[in-house]
Design a protein around this motif. Structure first.
Motif, PDB file in Angstrom:
ATOM      1  N   LEU A  72      79.688  14.499  81.110  1.00  0.00           N
ATOM      2  CA  LEU A  72      80.028  13.096  81.260  1.00  0.00           C
ATOM      3  C   LEU A  72      80.941  12.974  82.483  1.00  0.00           C
ATOM      4  CD1 LEU A  72      80.709  11.938  77.585  1.00  0.00           C
ATOM      5  CD2 LEU A  72      78.732  11.388  79.020  1.00  0.00           C
ATOM      6  N   ALA A  73      80.729  11.921  83.282  1.00  0.00           N
ATOM      7  CA  ALA A  73      81.472  11.761  84.528  1.00  0.00           C
ATOM      8  C   ALA A  73      82.302  10.486  84.510  1.00  0.00           C
ATOM      9  CB  ALA A  73      80.508  11.727  85.717  1.00  0.00           C
ATOM     10  N   ILE A 113      83.764   8.211  87.334  1.00  0.00           N
ATOM     11  CA  ILE A 113      83.511   8.075  88.767  1.00  0.00           C
ATOM     12  C   ILE A 113      84.404   7.006  89.372  1.00  0.00           C
ATOM     13  CG2 ILE A 113      81.762   7.562  90.510  1.00  0.00           C
ATOM     14  CD1 ILE A 113      79.650   8.512  88.504  1.00  0.00           C
ATOM     15  N   ALA A 115      76.131   9.952  89.678  1.00  0.00           N
ATOM     16  CA  ALA A 115      75.961   9.229  88.417  1.00  0.00           C
ATOM     17  C   ALA A 115      74.570   9.467  87.830  1.00  0.00           C
ATOM     18  CB  ALA A 115      76.173   7.736  88.651  1.00  0.00           C
ATOM     19  N   VAL A 170      74.217  15.087  84.476  1.00  0.00           N
ATOM     20  CA  VAL A 170      75.162  14.091  83.954  1.00  0.00           C
ATOM     21  C   VAL A 170      74.448  13.242  82.906  1.00  0.00           C
ATOM     22  CG1 VAL A 170      76.563  12.071  84.519  1.00  0.00           C
ATOM     23  CG2 VAL A 170      76.541  14.050  86.065  1.00  0.00           C
ATOM     24  N   TYR A 179      78.183   8.157  82.218  1.00  0.00           N
ATOM     25  CA  TYR A 179      79.308   8.010  83.143  1.00  0.00           C
ATOM     26  C   TYR A 179      79.996   6.671  82.941  1.00  0.00           C
ATOM     27  CZ  TYR A 179      75.666   5.404  85.575  1.00  0.00           C
ATOM     28  OH  TYR A 179      74.654   4.531  85.865  1.00  0.00           O
TER      29      TYR A 179
END
Length: 525
Positions: free
Chosen positions: A132-133, A135, A196, A201, A204
């Motif tokens: 999980l990001a 950003i 993303a 990933v 996000y």
């Protein structure tokens, strides 16, 4: 266990029969008799590992040849047995014959189809990790994004979500002070969207300040973003949902934004954890080919071995992506000949011409290279460095030339236009969709870049032994007699294992967030 370079290994290696220099595989003392493939030469000077010794007399003004190619020109008369380096070689300009699309290389046959356990995403790409990001769209929200990721450092959530590899922050120094929808704005959006939407990933959260040029809602509305994993706050992932966007000004400051973003990440965890690895074909590998902290043995050991691995990836139907345009300068003609068409070859030459213009704008030169560390390791000119760097690309046809961070959609051997600076180049490759990165190094590197695992390959055994906690493979065994093909196949096996979940040294060390470095090409306004 590393294999030491023994006395039975040649002290210096002449790579091609028409080369007039050889590369020292270990330290050579003056007076040492060198057998250079049919030539016997007595060393005049001390020669350090990775540095070059003259195999024959080289008159002033004559080309210095390594790999059967020009790496520079003698600035003075160089007697046989002499140390060949910056003190007696200069990087004069010379014409290259591009001979567009005149070669028709064929990939090696597949020994057997290979597979690895990966995360098959809805768009058909395969993740090698499941992150999980958080950003940050602008530097103004960088600290907030980091604070959010910090709340997940203790790993207590892993008990409930063991299939999530981590929560990481993407922070940078840009996002504002640039022309709206200008080249820098578009490129930064391409990079952020690439991370993303990355197959590694699962979901996000975007965090902005609220007044920046690169504001988050513009990134969403530009349709560059999709919810790759279809992660919804309900925990379902069967259909896309609008990404969660938080702006500090609208949320009411740092503390409130952090709490809201932490809650948003917690809502994404169940769906991200629902992903499982399934057996996937090696054709789903998209591997970025990088080198940094290079030395004189990079083009002799690790880079050719990575070229073998790249050919094997292409043979499996995967993608192998070379980069660093300033560091193929002087060797680009080897790639244009392998292009599938003149159009593809000219795309590469156009990028070279652009770099000549771009560096000239700032009073610099594209051949203002190698770095001091490269020179200490034995690299004398950009041409020598480039010829060694190109070896990473193996021997198959060049199928396309991509912009920085452009999505990688074709199988085969490709080239991406990036700077030579490692973090910036790796960021472009990862944004393009590389699900594994391979980084060769002779001086030593501790690079890594989340969410993409980075395999680091040492060009020489002494450095591997010194930095074994940071190196994944020792290609210095080639200097001790192991065939390049053998090391390349071992590297390919390692790439497949890493794609399937085996941790790299950089992952074990926890690095990979601070190394995110998008390329900024224009002025800060």
């Amino acid at each position: 266990m590393a294999t030491a370079i023994g006395d039975r290994a040649p002290a210096a290696i002449r790579l091609r029969k028409d080369d007039n220099v050889a590369v020292a595989s270990r330290g050579i003392a003056p007076g040492t008799a060198l057998d250079l493939g049919g030539l016997t030469v007595s060393a005049i000077d001390p020669i350090r590992p990775g540095h070059k010794v003259a195999a024959v007399d080289i008159p002033a003004g004559r080309p210095v040849l390594k790999y059967g190619q020009i790496i520079g020109f003698a600035s003075v008369d160089i007697p046989a047995g002499s140390w060949v380096h910056v003190h007696n070689v200069r990087a004069d300009l010379f014409e290259r014959d591009y001979a567009f699309a005149t070669e028709r290389p064929v990939p090696p046959p597949i020994d057997r189809p290979r597979t690895f356990p990966g995360f098959l995403r809805p768009d058909g790409r395969v993740g090698t990790r499941n992150y999980l990001a958080v950003i940050s769209t602008v530097n103004c929200s960088a600290s907030v994004s980091k604070y959010v990721a910090d709340r997940f450092r203790d790993g207590s959530w892993r008990r409930d979500y063991p299939n999530v590899d981590g929560v990481f922050a993407i922070t940078h120094k840009g996002g504002c002070g640039l022309q709206f929808e200008g080249p820098d704005h578009q490129q930064l959006q391409r990079v952020l969207a690439g991370f993303a939407n990355h197959p590694n990933v699962a979901g996000y959260v975007l965090i902005g300040l609220g007044c920046e040029v690169g504001f988050a809602s513009h990134l969403v509305e530009s349709r560059q973003l999709v919810t790759l994993a279809g992660v919804k706050e309900s925990g379902r992932r069967d259909e896309p949902s609008r990404p969660r966007v938080l702006n500090i000004q609208e949320e009411g400051g740092i503390a409130r934004t952090v709490e809201a973003a932490v809650e948003a990440v917690h809502r994404l965890l169940p769906a991200a954890d629902s992903w499982r690895r399934t057996e996937q074909p090696a054709s789903k590998l998209v591997v970025g080919l990088e080198c940094g902290g290079s030395d004189g043995n990079s083009g002799v050991t690790a880079n050719p071995a990575l070229g073998v691995a790249a050919d094997l990836i292409v043979a499996q139907g995967g993608s192998a992506v070379l980069a660093e345009t300033p560091e193929i300068y002087g060797a680009e003609h080897l790639l244009t000949r392998r292009a599938v068409s003149e159009e593809v070859g000219r795309k590469l030459v156009d990028r070279i011409k652009w770099w000549e213009w771009y560096t000239g704008v700032f009073g610099a030169e594209i051949n203002n290279n190698p770095s001091p560390g490269n020179k200490e390791g034995g690299l004398t000119t950009i041409y020598e460095k480039s010829l060694g760097a190109v070896a990473k690309g193996g021997s198959t046809a060049l199928v396309d030339v991509l912009q920085y961070a452009e999505p990688i959609t074709k199988p085969g051997f490709l080239f991406m236009d990036t700077p030579g600076y490692d973090p910036v180049s790796l960021t472009g490759l990862a944004a393009g969709g590389c699900n594994v990165l391979v980084f060769t190094t002779g001086r030593g590197s501790v690079s890594g870049l989340k969410p993409t695992p980075t395999v680091k390959v040492a060009t020489n055994t002494p450095m591997y032994d010194r930095m074994r906690d940071d190196m994944d493979l020792d290609a210095g065994t080639i200097l001790a007699g192991e065939p390049v093909e053998s090391v390349g196949r071992r590297l390919f096996d390692l790439i497949v294992a890493v794609a399937g979940g085996s941790p790299t040294r950089s992952e074990e060390a926890g690095v990979g967030e601070e190394e995110f470095a998008p390329w900024s090409i224009g002025p800060t306004l």
